[in-house]
Design an enzyme around this catalytic site. Structure first.
Site, PDB file in Angstrom:
ATOM      1  N   CYS B 175       0.198  -1.377  -0.151  1.00  0.00           N
ATOM      2  CA  CYS B 175      -0.018   0.253   0.087  1.00  0.00           C
ATOM      3  C   CYS B 175       0.758   1.241  -0.115  1.00  0.00           C
ATOM      4  CB  CYS B 175      -0.611   0.048   1.235  1.00  0.00           C
ATOM      5  SG  CYS B 175      -1.876  -1.909   0.931  1.00  0.00           S
ATOM      6  N   HIS B 315      -2.841   8.143   5.661  1.00  0.00           N
ATOM      7  CA  HIS B 315      -2.861   6.806   5.679  1.00  0.00           C
ATOM      8  C   HIS B 315      -4.588   5.981   5.490  1.00  0.00           C
ATOM      9  CE1 HIS B 315      -2.165   2.850   3.333  1.00  0.00           C
ATOM     10  NE2 HIS B 315      -2.175   2.219   4.621  1.00  0.00           N
ATOM     11  N   GLU B 326      -1.213   5.023  13.504  1.00  0.00           N
ATOM     12  CA  GLU B 326      -1.488   6.064  12.998  1.00  0.00           C
ATOM     13  C   GLU B 326      -1.334   7.732  13.895  1.00  0.00           C
ATOM     14  OE1 GLU B 326      -2.826   6.842   8.936  1.00  0.00           O
ATOM     15  OE2 GLU B 326      -1.597   8.083   8.338  1.00  0.00           O
ATOM     16  N   LYS B 345      -9.659   8.046   2.421  1.00  0.00           N
ATOM     17  CA  LYS B 345     -10.090   7.166   1.926  1.00  0.00           C
ATOM     18  C   LYS B 345     -11.409   6.727   2.669  1.00  0.00           C
ATOM     19  CE  LYS B 345      -5.619   4.339   1.997  1.00  0.00           C
ATOM     20  NZ  LYS B 345      -4.656   5.192   2.591  1.00  0.00           N
ATOM     21  N   HIS B 350      -9.402   1.975  -0.788  1.00  0.00           N
ATOM     22  CA  HIS B 350      -7.962   2.207  -0.442  1.00  0.00           C
ATOM     23  C   HIS B 350      -7.558   1.494  -1.741  1.00  0.00           C
ATOM     24  CE1 HIS B 350      -3.662   1.295   1.024  1.00  0.00           C
ATOM     25  NE2 HIS B 350      -4.528   0.052   1.669  1.00  0.00           N
ATOM     26  N   PHE B 409       2.110  -3.454   3.921  1.00  0.00           N
ATOM     27  CA  PHE B 409       2.503  -4.476   4.576  1.00  0.00           C
ATOM     28  C   PHE B 409       3.788  -4.962   4.211  1.00  0.00           C
ATOM     29  CE2 PHE B 409      -2.356  -6.701   4.288  1.00  0.00           C
ATOM     30  CZ  PHE B 409      -3.221  -5.770   5.583  1.00  0.00           C
TER      31      PHE B 409
END
Lengths: 85, 426
Positions: B175, B315, B326, B345, B350, B409
């Site tokens: 991502c 994010h 975050e 998002k 996403h 990830f």
């Protein structure tokens, strides 16, 4: 099977897969120069013809296919050998 | 912004070439243009809906943010499009829009590089062809499988279509892919290895197997009865992310060359940080340690204090773990009175390897307009998260640099600092 029937089948597949116009697909048309097809396109086209006619075309035979007419010859030969087997 | 370099300055305060953004393209679930994306995130209008692309009967998650109204064959034409995976069609379409906005580059194509990120590449094709192989045997596998599925196909096709012969690379950091691609592109211009870089990301992984797999991880929201409310970053009721697809590409250009050719300068890319959590293959490091280091690196790279940042495009995936880590990281970097934070998002879902690209577009556009988009579906901010997240309506701020975060990830973290310029019409 009549040669014209095989040509019609090649034309139909070429129009679908190569996005060319039907009247471009003549016996004399070269896949590379005239129909903008590369070796991957040709492999896919032959796969479609294998499915359509129930034949098997070894990878080695593709090297001799330069024109639409060559593809028709190849299919006719496979059909012929299949019939005599 | 009184200490900002003058518009004519070719070099930044550390003597490095400045990097202009001269084109932006985005094909997203909100529509085929950047304007569609901005309109949706500012509204905010969530794009999640039941999956139209395939029959979801029996799937644990039956909705996503799909690209539904873009003509993806227009750039490459019908024949090339047939032998190109959806992910690359999305990427090429975004690149075409960005390059169209940038105008005639007027430089040696050898000085133009491409860096296109993607998490997984041509997954649709791979999945289809595995099905063909199982059902019909190896002789029926498409000869186009390899060039369609390979994760670098988008970079290769963009270079080929426009004849760019400079470096052509793929960054695959899940991502964080697009943000890493854009950041590495900026560094290419700084180090002199390119004058122009087409950089961004593309993703098209709303496939049956991918949706099953992400659902099995527990990563996806399962709010099947109300898809539009499913992506709710920083909300106390968040239960996972919503899968999206799309692409965004930026044209990055050496500042002095962009000025000299009269290019539209939409903004400046001034800072880039990238770190790794080195902690767990999918879970963020406790306390957001890797994210803290990443944001600090990006700020230092831009030569900006945290107080110079006008807003943060987080994010903010809407997963319990990401948003908690975050938020903690943001509090550590910016203190208790930090800048307003948004996660777009909530609207877009996403976009995985494209997320950092569309968020860079949004962050720069909003920094320029002096607007921070609200976080969609943020009805009840999670009381445990020490962060000032915009909700309800967009808020007005003075035009100021923005920070955009992307975490992937693998522990990959990437942060970008975008700086508005006066008179830019984004």
């Amino acid at each position: 099977m009549e040669r014209s029937e095989v040509l019609d089948a090649v034309r139909e597949s070429a129009v679908e897969l190569l996005k060319v116009e039907p009247d471009q697909v003549t016996e004399q048309a070269a896949f590379g120069e005239d129909l903008d097809a590369d070796s991957l396109d040709l492999t896919e086209l032959v796969m479609a013809l294998e499915d359509r006619f129930g034949i098997e075309v070894p990878e080695d035979d593709l090297g001799d296919v330069r024109t639409v007419g060559d593809a028709v010859d190849l299919v006719m030969a496979k059909l012929g050998s299949g019939a005599s087997a | 912004m009184s200490d900002a370099p003058s518009p004519e300055a070719a070099l930044d305060s550390r003597g490095r070439p400045r990097v202009a953004v001269t084109g932006m393209g985005a094909v997203t679930p909100a529509g085929p243009a950047v304007g569609d994306l901005l309109e949706a995130v500012l509204a905010p209008r969530p794009t999640a809906a039941p999956i139209a692309g395939w029959d979801t009967e029996g799937w644990p998650v039956r909705f996503a943010c799909e690209v539904t109204d873009a003509d993806l064959e227009a750039v490459l034409g019908p024949k090339e499009s047939r032998r190109t995976d959806r992910v690359t069609l999305l990427g090429v379409t975004a690149a075409a829009a960005a390059l169209d906005q940038a105008g005639e580059l007027g430089c040696d194509p050898a000085r133009v590089a491409v860096i296109a990120g993607s998490g997984v590449g041509g997954l649709t094709t791979l999945e289809d062809q595995i099905g063909v192989r199982i059902a019909r045997g190896p002789s029926r596998v498409s000869p186009f499988l390899v060039p369609m599925m390979m994760v670098n196909a988008t970079a290769g096709v963009i270079s080929m279509h426009w004849g760019f012969t400079g470096a052509s690379l793929c960054v695959s950091t899940a991502c964080a892919s697009a943000a890493n691609a854009i950041g590495e592109g900026m560094r290419m211009i700084r180090d002199g290895s390119a004058d122009v870089v087409v950089a961004g990301g593309a993703e098209a992984s709303i496939t049956p197997t991918a949706m099953a797999a992400f659902a099995r991880m527990g990563a996806l929201s399962t709010r099947n009865d109300d898809p539009a409310a499913a992506s709710r970053p920083f909300d106390v009721e968040r239960d996972g992310f919503v899968m999206g697809e799309g692409a965004a590409m930026l044209v990055l250009e050496r500042w002095d060359l962009a000025v000299a050719r009269g290019a539209p300068i939409l903004g400046e890319l001034a800072g880039y940080g990238r770190t790794c959590d080195a902690h767990h293959i999918t879970a963020p490091a406790p306390g957001g340690a890797g994210a803290v280091a990443c944001m600090e690196q990006a700020l230092a790279d831009a030569g900006l204090a945290p107080s110079a940042i006008g807003h943060v495009n987080a994010h903010g995936t809407s997963t319990p773990l990401n948003d908690a880590a975050e938020a903690e990281a943001l509090a550590k970097v910016f203190g208790p009175e930090g800048p307003p934070v948004t996660s777009t998002k909530g609207v877009t879902g996403h976009l995985v390897g494209a997320a950092g690209g569309i968020e860079a577009v949004i962050a720069l556009s909003c920094a320029t307009r002096g607007l921070v988009p609200p976080t969609a579906n943020l009805d009840t901010p999670d009381p445990d998260l020490p962060v000032n997240v915009v909700r309800g309506e967009a808020i007005e701020i003075a035009p100021a640099p923005g920070l955009s975060n992307s975490f992937g990830f693998g522990g990959h973290n990437a942060s970008l600092v975008v700086v508005p310029v006066e008179g830019a019409g984004t």
